[in-house]
Design an enzyme around this catalytic site. Structure first.
Site, PDB file in Angstrom:
ATOM      1  N   ARG A  98      60.424  55.815  85.598  1.00  0.00           N
ATOM      2  CA  ARG A  98      61.255  56.206  86.764  1.00  0.00           C
ATOM      3  C   ARG A  98      61.974  54.985  87.342  1.00  0.00           C
ATOM      4  O   ARG A  98      61.402  53.931  87.533  1.00  0.00           O
ATOM      5  CB  ARG A  98      60.378  56.829  87.853  1.00  0.00           C
ATOM      6  CG  ARG A  98      61.166  57.095  89.135  1.00  0.00           C
ATOM      7  CD  ARG A  98      60.513  58.117  90.029  1.00  0.00           C
ATOM      8  NE  ARG A  98      59.224  57.728  90.562  1.00  0.00           N
ATOM      9  CZ  ARG A  98      58.463  58.528  91.317  1.00  0.00           C
ATOM     10  NH1 ARG A  98      58.859  59.755  91.612  1.00  0.00           N
ATOM     11  NH2 ARG A  98      57.295  58.106  91.752  1.00  0.00           N
ATOM     12  N   ARG A 100      60.027  51.365  91.609  1.00  0.00           N
ATOM     13  CA  ARG A 100      59.210  51.379  92.826  1.00  0.00           C
ATOM     14  C   ARG A 100      57.941  50.563  92.603  1.00  0.00           C
ATOM     15  O   ARG A 100      57.316  50.652  91.549  1.00  0.00           O
ATOM     16  CB  ARG A 100      58.840  52.833  93.182  1.00  0.00           C
ATOM     17  CG  ARG A 100      59.903  53.551  93.948  1.00  0.00           C
ATOM     18  CD  ARG A 100      59.649  55.031  94.076  1.00  0.00           C
ATOM     19  NE  ARG A 100      58.305  55.394  94.522  1.00  0.00           N
ATOM     20  CZ  ARG A 100      57.921  56.652  94.795  1.00  0.00           C
ATOM     21  NH1 ARG A 100      58.776  57.652  94.667  1.00  0.00           N
ATOM     22  NH2 ARG A 100      56.702  56.911  95.193  1.00  0.00           N
ATOM     23  N   LYS A 117      58.739  66.690  91.689  1.00  0.00           N
ATOM     24  CA  LYS A 117      58.966  67.369  92.979  1.00  0.00           C
ATOM     25  C   LYS A 117      60.342  67.002  93.548  1.00  0.00           C
ATOM     26  O   LYS A 117      61.110  67.871  93.940  1.00  0.00           O
ATOM     27  CB  LYS A 117      57.867  66.988  93.996  1.00  0.00           C
ATOM     28  CG  LYS A 117      56.465  67.396  93.564  1.00  0.00           C
ATOM     29  CD  LYS A 117      55.423  67.060  94.609  1.00  0.00           C
ATOM     30  CE  LYS A 117      55.270  65.584  94.871  1.00  0.00           C
ATOM     31  NZ  LYS A 117      54.833  64.790  93.708  1.00  0.00           N
ATOM     32  N   ARG A 154      47.007  56.147  92.649  1.00  0.00           N
ATOM     33  CA  ARG A 154      47.697  57.314  93.203  1.00  0.00           C
ATOM     34  C   ARG A 154      47.202  58.605  92.559  1.00  0.00           C
ATOM     35  O   ARG A 154      47.091  59.633  93.211  1.00  0.00           O
ATOM     36  CB  ARG A 154      49.215  57.169  93.008  1.00  0.00           C
ATOM     37  CG  ARG A 154      49.801  56.124  93.950  1.00  0.00           C
ATOM     38  CD  ARG A 154      51.217  55.768  93.570  1.00  0.00           C
ATOM     39  NE  ARG A 154      52.152  56.823  93.803  1.00  0.00           N
ATOM     40  CZ  ARG A 154      53.292  56.987  93.123  1.00  0.00           C
ATOM     41  NH1 ARG A 154      53.610  56.138  92.150  1.00  0.00           N
ATOM     42  NH2 ARG A 154      54.097  57.963  93.406  1.00  0.00           N
ATOM     43  N   ARG A 176      49.510  66.380 102.184  1.00  0.00           N
ATOM     44  CA  ARG A 176      48.843  65.697 101.069  1.00  0.00           C
ATOM     45  C   ARG A 176      47.333  65.714 101.217  1.00  0.00           C
ATOM     46  O   ARG A 176      46.640  65.060 100.432  1.00  0.00           O
ATOM     47  CB  ARG A 176      49.333  64.254 100.991  1.00  0.00           C
ATOM     48  CG  ARG A 176      50.314  64.001  99.840  1.00  0.00           C
ATOM     49  CD  ARG A 176      50.684  62.548  99.872  1.00  0.00           C
ATOM     50  NE  ARG A 176      51.185  62.016  98.645  1.00  0.00           N
ATOM     51  CZ  ARG A 176      52.477  61.910  98.351  1.00  0.00           C
ATOM     52  NH1 ARG A 176      53.394  62.371  99.163  1.00  0.00           N
ATOM     53  NH2 ARG A 176      52.839  61.339  97.227  1.00  0.00           N
TER      54      ARG A 176
HETATM   55  P1  ADP Z   1      57.870  63.290  92.056  1.00  0.00           P
HETATM   56  O1  ADP Z   1      58.865  63.494  93.184  1.00  0.00           O
HETATM   57  O2  ADP Z   1      56.992  64.492  91.850  1.00  0.00           O
HETATM   58  O3  ADP Z   1      57.074  62.034  92.182  1.00  0.00           O
HETATM   59  P2  ADP Z   1      60.257  62.817  90.416  1.00  0.00           P
HETATM   60  O4  ADP Z   1      61.111  64.002  90.697  1.00  0.00           O
HETATM   61  O5  ADP Z   1      60.645  61.529  91.058  1.00  0.00           O
HETATM   62  O6  ADP Z   1      58.697  63.159  90.705  1.00  0.00           O
HETATM   63  O7  ADP Z   1      60.210  62.655  88.818  1.00  0.00           O
HETATM   64  C1  ADP Z   1      59.473  61.570  88.222  1.00  0.00           C
HETATM   65  C2  ADP Z   1      60.262  61.035  87.035  1.00  0.00           C
HETATM   66  O8  ADP Z   1      60.308  62.026  86.004  1.00  0.00           O
HETATM   67  C3  ADP Z   1      61.741  60.701  87.352  1.00  0.00           C
HETATM   68  O9  ADP Z   1      62.088  59.514  86.658  1.00  0.00           O
HETATM   69  C4  ADP Z   1      62.517  61.912  86.852  1.00  0.00           C
HETATM   70  O10 ADP Z   1      63.836  61.541  86.415  1.00  0.00           O
HETATM   71  C5  ADP Z   1      61.659  62.379  85.683  1.00  0.00           C
HETATM   72  N1  ADP Z   1      61.650  63.851  85.532  1.00  0.00           N
HETATM   73  C6  ADP Z   1      61.623  64.794  86.506  1.00  0.00           C
HETATM   74  N2  ADP Z   1      61.602  66.040  85.989  1.00  0.00           N
HETATM   75  C7  ADP Z   1      61.593  65.875  84.640  1.00  0.00           C
HETATM   76  C8  ADP Z   1      61.573  66.794  83.512  1.00  0.00           C
HETATM   77  N3  ADP Z   1      61.514  68.104  83.702  1.00  0.00           N
HETATM   78  N4  ADP Z   1      61.562  66.255  82.283  1.00  0.00           N
HETATM   79  C9  ADP Z   1      61.597  64.919  82.091  1.00  0.00           C
HETATM   80  N5  ADP Z   1      61.633  64.007  83.092  1.00  0.00           N
HETATM   81  C10 ADP Z   1      61.622  64.474  84.345  1.00  0.00           C
HETATM   82  P1  AMP Z   2      56.065  59.865  97.275  1.00  0.00           P
HETATM   83  O1  AMP Z   2      57.456  59.384  97.453  1.00  0.00           O
HETATM   84  O2  AMP Z   2      55.882  61.301  97.687  1.00  0.00           O
HETATM   85  O3  AMP Z   2      55.488  59.565  95.924  1.00  0.00           O
HETATM   86  O4  AMP Z   2      55.177  59.041  98.338  1.00  0.00           O
HETATM   87  C1  AMP Z   2      55.054  57.634  98.253  1.00  0.00           C
HETATM   88  C2  AMP Z   2      53.937  57.164  99.150  1.00  0.00           C
HETATM   89  O5  AMP Z   2      54.237  57.454 100.533  1.00  0.00           O
HETATM   90  C3  AMP Z   2      52.564  57.799  98.927  1.00  0.00           C
HETATM   91  O6  AMP Z   2      51.855  57.211  97.843  1.00  0.00           O
HETATM   92  C4  AMP Z   2      51.894  57.541 100.280  1.00  0.00           C
HETATM   93  O7  AMP Z   2      51.485  56.177 100.405  1.00  0.00           O
HETATM   94  C5  AMP Z   2      53.047  57.766 101.250  1.00  0.00           C
HETATM   95  N1  AMP Z   2      53.108  59.175 101.649  1.00  0.00           N
HETATM   96  C6  AMP Z   2      54.088  60.079 101.368  1.00  0.00           C
HETATM   97  N2  AMP Z   2      53.802  61.277 101.898  1.00  0.00           N
HETATM   98  C7  AMP Z   2      52.604  61.147 102.527  1.00  0.00           C
HETATM   99  C8  AMP Z   2      51.746  62.031 103.233  1.00  0.00           C
HETATM  100  N3  AMP Z   2      52.048  63.319 103.404  1.00  0.00           N
HETATM  101  N4  AMP Z   2      50.592  61.530 103.742  1.00  0.00           N
HETATM  102  C9  AMP Z   2      50.276  60.259 103.596  1.00  0.00           C
HETATM  103  N5  AMP Z   2      51.004  59.369 102.914  1.00  0.00           N
HETATM  104  C10 AMP Z   2      52.161  59.794 102.372  1.00  0.00           C
END
Ligand code: ADP
Ligand code: AMP
Length: 215
Positions: free
Chosen positions: A127, A160, A13, A171, A88
């Protein structure tokens, strides 16, 4: 363009949001990023959120909804916005609908990123995030030029806390139990667009833009 991105943790995302936000010239609003920024600054909001984030639980709606309500009053939303990580759960989705109704600015679309659990685990375990600018890297898929250093700002990369295996499991459960039902909610509202989140990043962005243009 007023857009929500939905998908499990690690679906990409944040990665897609950067490109989509730039394409549509809209701000990328990530609730996770806002919580992490507060945590870094040691604000009361950050301290409160940390206990939930570290366990992989959702921060309570009372806190999160007010934070989003406040963000949506800022003056940079003339072209719309891209919400990432909010809503969420269905209660948050209803609050968002009410906030936007008051402003007479309903959502245009909700883009769901679909990905297999096996791939999620690989993405989250590799990541790495820049401590300085927040940019996201991956040990295999999106490698920085020098290990542990952000190409964009030379900041230090870290894993993280909530990307460690024990928390990832929780999660994913929280996603299934609490977040996945918003997909049906938005389908019912006629807003849902679902695309595959597997494959090269730029292809996924292209598919998203095409699917949004058609809708
Ligand atoms: P989210 O925001 O949904 O938690 P991220 O955008 O942070 O996900 O992506 C999670 C991990 O996957 C990151 O380390 C990112 O670099 C990697 N990633 C994202 N999109 C792709 C893709 N299309 N192919 C391979 N790796 C990806
Ligand atoms: P993310 O960066 O989107 O993976 O979010 C990291 C963490 O932040 C989540 O696991 C939750 O603990 C908190 N968080 C982010 N967005 C929300 C939301 N909309 N509602 C509740 N908790 C959230």
């Amino acid at each position: 363009m007023r857009l929500v991105l939905v998908g499990p943790p690690g679906a990409g995302k944040g990665t897609q949001a950067q490109f989509l936000a730039s394409h549509y010239s809209i701000p990328h609003i990530s609730t996770g990023d806002i919580f992490r920024a507060n945590l870094k600054e040691g604000t009361p909001l950050g301290v409160q959120a940390k206990t939930f984030m570290d366990r992989g639980e959702l921060v309570p709606d009372s806190v999160t909804n007010e934070m989003v309500r406040d963000r949506l009053t800022k003056g940079d939303l003339a072209n719309g916005f891209l919400l990432d990580g909010f809503p969420r759960n269905v209660a948050q989705a209803q609050v968002l609908r009410d906030i936007l109704k008051e402003k007479n600015t309903p959502l245009d679309a909700v883009l769901e990123l679909i990905i297999e659990t096996k791939e999620i685990v690989l993405r989250l375990s590799g990541r790495r995030t820049c401590r300085n600018c927040g940019k996201v890297w991956h040990l295999t898929y999106e490698k920085p030029t020098s290990a542990g250093i952000c190409d964009s700002c030379q900041g230090e990369l870290y894993q993280r806390e909530d990307d460690k295996e024990e928390v990832v499991t929780r999660r994913l459960e929280v996603y299934e139990e609490q977040t996945a039902p918003i997909v049906a909610f938005y389908k019912g509202e006629g807003l849902l667009i679902s695309i595959s989140a597997t494959g090269p990043v730029s292809e996924i962005t292209d598919h998203a833009i095409q699917a949004l243009a058609k809708s």
